[in-house]
Design a protein around this motif. Sequence first.
Motif, PDB file in Angstrom:
ATOM      1  N   GLN A  23       0.879  -1.175   0.000  1.00 59.25           N
ATOM      2  CA  GLN A  23       0.000   0.000   0.000  1.00 59.25           C
ATOM      3  C   GLN A  23       0.913   1.221   0.000  1.00 59.25           C
ATOM      4  O   GLN A  23       1.396   1.637   1.031  1.00 59.25           O
ATOM      5  CB  GLN A  23      -0.882  -0.020   1.250  1.00 59.25           C
ATOM      6  CG  GLN A  23      -1.935   1.042   1.272  1.00 59.25           C
ATOM      7  CD  GLN A  23      -3.122   0.672   0.422  1.00 59.25           C
ATOM      8  OE1 GLN A  23      -3.642  -0.411   0.518  1.00 59.25           O
ATOM      9  NE2 GLN A  23      -3.532   1.584  -0.415  1.00 59.25           N
ATOM     10  N   ARG A  24       1.175   1.751  -1.176  1.00 60.11           N
ATOM     11  CA  ARG A  24       2.069   2.893  -1.317  1.00 60.11           C
ATOM     12  C   ARG A  24       1.357   4.183  -0.940  1.00 60.11           C
ATOM     13  O   ARG A  24       0.219   4.181  -0.496  1.00 60.11           O
ATOM     14  CB  ARG A  24       2.594   2.987  -2.748  1.00 60.11           C
ATOM     15  CG  ARG A  24       3.424   1.802  -3.168  1.00 60.11           C
ATOM     16  CD  ARG A  24       4.742   1.758  -2.440  1.00 60.11           C
ATOM     17  NE  ARG A  24       5.472   0.554  -2.836  1.00 60.11           N
ATOM     18  CZ  ARG A  24       6.363  -0.036  -2.093  1.00 60.11           C
ATOM     19  NH1 ARG A  24       6.672   0.452  -0.921  1.00 60.11           N
ATOM     20  NH2 ARG A  24       6.970  -1.111  -2.517  1.00 60.11           N
ATOM     21  N   ILE A  29       1.730   7.306  -9.496  1.00 55.48           N
ATOM     22  CA  ILE A  29       1.449   6.982 -10.892  1.00 55.48           C
ATOM     23  C   ILE A  29       1.315   5.475 -11.057  1.00 55.48           C
ATOM     24  O   ILE A  29       0.348   4.987 -11.636  1.00 55.48           O
ATOM     25  CB  ILE A  29       2.541   7.557 -11.815  1.00 55.48           C
ATOM     26  CG1 ILE A  29       2.495   9.093 -11.754  1.00 55.48           C
ATOM     27  CG2 ILE A  29       2.395   7.047 -13.237  1.00 55.48           C
ATOM     28  CD1 ILE A  29       3.660   9.783 -12.420  1.00 55.48           C
ATOM     29  N   SER A  30       2.291   4.738 -10.560  1.00 54.06           N
ATOM     30  CA  SER A  30       2.267   3.269 -10.594  1.00 54.06           C
ATOM     31  C   SER A  30       3.354   2.752  -9.655  1.00 54.06           C
ATOM     32  O   SER A  30       4.269   3.490  -9.272  1.00 54.06           O
ATOM     33  CB  SER A  30       2.498   2.730 -12.010  1.00 54.06           C
ATOM     34  OG  SER A  30       3.840   2.953 -12.401  1.00 54.06           O
ATOM     35  N   PHE A  34       7.031   4.402  -9.023  1.00 56.40           N
ATOM     36  CA  PHE A  34       7.380   4.735  -7.649  1.00 56.40           C
ATOM     37  C   PHE A  34       8.704   4.092  -7.234  1.00 56.40           C
ATOM     38  O   PHE A  34       9.603   4.773  -6.730  1.00 56.40           O
ATOM     39  CB  PHE A  34       6.262   4.306  -6.695  1.00 56.40           C
ATOM     40  CG  PHE A  34       6.464   4.766  -5.284  1.00 56.40           C
ATOM     41  CD1 PHE A  34       6.138   6.065  -4.914  1.00 56.40           C
ATOM     42  CD2 PHE A  34       6.987   3.915  -4.325  1.00 56.40           C
ATOM     43  CE1 PHE A  34       6.343   6.503  -3.613  1.00 56.40           C
ATOM     44  CE2 PHE A  34       7.187   4.346  -3.026  1.00 56.40           C
ATOM     45  CZ  PHE A  34       6.867   5.638  -2.670  1.00 56.40           C
ATOM     46  N   THR A  35       8.838   2.785  -7.427  1.00 53.65           N
ATOM     47  CA  THR A  35      10.049   2.101  -6.972  1.00 53.65           C
ATOM     48  C   THR A  35      11.280   2.451  -7.798  1.00 53.65           C
ATOM     49  O   THR A  35      12.398   2.392  -7.300  1.00 53.65           O
ATOM     50  CB  THR A  35       9.857   0.571  -6.935  1.00 53.65           C
ATOM     51  OG1 THR A  35       9.421   0.123  -8.220  1.00 53.65           O
ATOM     52  CG2 THR A  35       8.857   0.179  -5.866  1.00 53.65           C
ATOM     53  N   LEU A  84       6.566  11.344  -8.926  1.00 57.26           N
ATOM     54  CA  LEU A  84       6.026  10.012  -8.661  1.00 57.26           C
ATOM     55  C   LEU A  84       4.504   9.982  -8.582  1.00 57.26           C
ATOM     56  O   LEU A  84       3.910   8.907  -8.537  1.00 57.26           O
ATOM     57  CB  LEU A  84       6.592   9.481  -7.335  1.00 57.26           C
ATOM     58  CG  LEU A  84       8.106   9.478  -7.179  1.00 57.26           C
ATOM     59  CD1 LEU A  84       8.495   9.018  -5.787  1.00 57.26           C
ATOM     60  CD2 LEU A  84       8.747   8.626  -8.246  1.00 57.26           C
ATOM     61  N   PHE A  85       3.887  11.159  -8.554  1.00 55.75           N
ATOM     62  CA  PHE A  85       2.460  11.250  -8.292  1.00 55.75           C
ATOM     63  C   PHE A  85       1.695  11.751  -9.509  1.00 55.75           C
ATOM     64  O   PHE A  85       2.248  12.430 -10.361  1.00 55.75           O
ATOM     65  CB  PHE A  85       2.210  12.174  -7.095  1.00 55.75           C
ATOM     66  CG  PHE A  85       2.877  11.689  -5.845  1.00 55.75           C
ATOM     67  CD1 PHE A  85       2.231  10.791  -5.013  1.00 55.75           C
ATOM     68  CD2 PHE A  85       4.155  12.106  -5.509  1.00 55.75           C
ATOM     69  CE1 PHE A  85       2.848  10.320  -3.869  1.00 55.75           C
ATOM     70  CE2 PHE A  85       4.777  11.643  -4.362  1.00 55.75           C
ATOM     71  CZ  PHE A  85       4.119  10.747  -3.534  1.00 55.75           C
ATOM     72  N   LYS A  86       0.418  11.440  -9.539  1.00 55.69           N
ATOM     73  CA  LYS A  86      -0.456  11.917 -10.610  1.00 55.69           C
ATOM     74  C   LYS A  86      -0.516  13.439 -10.558  1.00 55.69           C
ATOM     75  O   LYS A  86      -0.292  14.035  -9.509  1.00 55.69           O
ATOM     76  CB  LYS A  86      -1.843  11.306 -10.460  1.00 55.69           C
ATOM     77  CG  LYS A  86      -1.818   9.799 -10.678  1.00 55.69           C
ATOM     78  CD  LYS A  86      -3.165   9.165 -10.476  1.00 55.69           C
ATOM     79  CE  LYS A  86      -3.030   7.666 -10.690  1.00 55.69           C
ATOM     80  NZ  LYS A  86      -4.236   6.946 -10.339  1.00 55.69           N
TER      81      LYS A  86
END
Length: 175
Positions: A23-24, A29-30, A34-35, A84-86
């Motif tokens: 649970q990120r 975005i995905s 992220f990783t 990393l985010f929408k």
Amino acid sequence: MNRLENPARRRLFRGKLSHKPEQRLPWIISEAVFTSGCDQCQDCIKSCETQIIVLDEQGFPKIDFSKGECTFCQQCIQSCEKPLFKPQAQIDSGLETPWPVTLGINNKCLAKNEIYCRSCQDVCETRAITFRYQDTSIAKPELNLDDCTQCGACIATCPQDSLSFTFISEAANAR
């Protein structure tokens, strides 16, 4: 803190070939973005007002709803310097859910086992969890997923750990 270059390699040596989805943070975005983009600086952990962001086995941030709920303050997003985010406009539209998950209640639920409990309903501000009598003396929980904000308050308060989020891709594969 040094970043692990290849977390899959660590899993291989531990005998764990598959990767359990974590649970990120909300609105990433995905998992892959992220990783690959997170530098594990931990700024999001320091900025979280409810202190529910912790590190996973590979050192990446994840949400731990057993510690509390997400208030969607977006401090984790604002503190992150990586893309990393929408987009903010997409988040603000309200059409995007924070996570690709669905809430579920398992059979450990006290009310499902004829023991009075409504702790999840008590903390659910949107009333996504309601209780209804179904030919028994104890009302049973019902979920209205359209009203669920995915804040996780119900998960933290459940005395039986009977509420959890399931990744939508997992739910689709289980059918």
